[in-house]
Enzyme design. Structure first.
Site: not given
Length: 91
Positions: A55, A57
């Protein structure tokens, strides 16, 4: 097999991630009134990774905001909902 971080993710999947990042980052910056953004992925617990899947940010930043690399500021749900709506309109 689950990919635990971006370094374990194959190039085609990372390319797909970057396509989305390139699309939504300008919308996030505009929706928040930011001057720029930081895009980061943490690799490993020592680097602050606490969710063990790939993932990224996207952190909107303003000039002179004085925020650390990873701010720990509380947010009001109404503000989060409003910004999420703005981002959806811009994507």
């Amino acid at each position: 097999q689950e990919k635990l971080n971006a370094l374990e993710t194959d190039a085609a999947d990372l390319s797909a991630c970057w396509s989305v990042i390139k699309k939504i980052t300008p919308a996030i910056v505009r929706a928040t009134g930011a001057d720029g953004s930081v895009i980061v992925t943490n690799i490993g617990e020592a680097a602050g990774q606490s969710v063990f899947h790939t993932h990224f940010h996207i952190i909107p930043r303003k000039k002179g905001d004085g925020l650390p690399s990873w701010p720990n500021a509380p947010a009001q749900q109404d503000d989060l909902t409003r910004v999420a709506g703005e981002i959806r309109k811009l994507v």
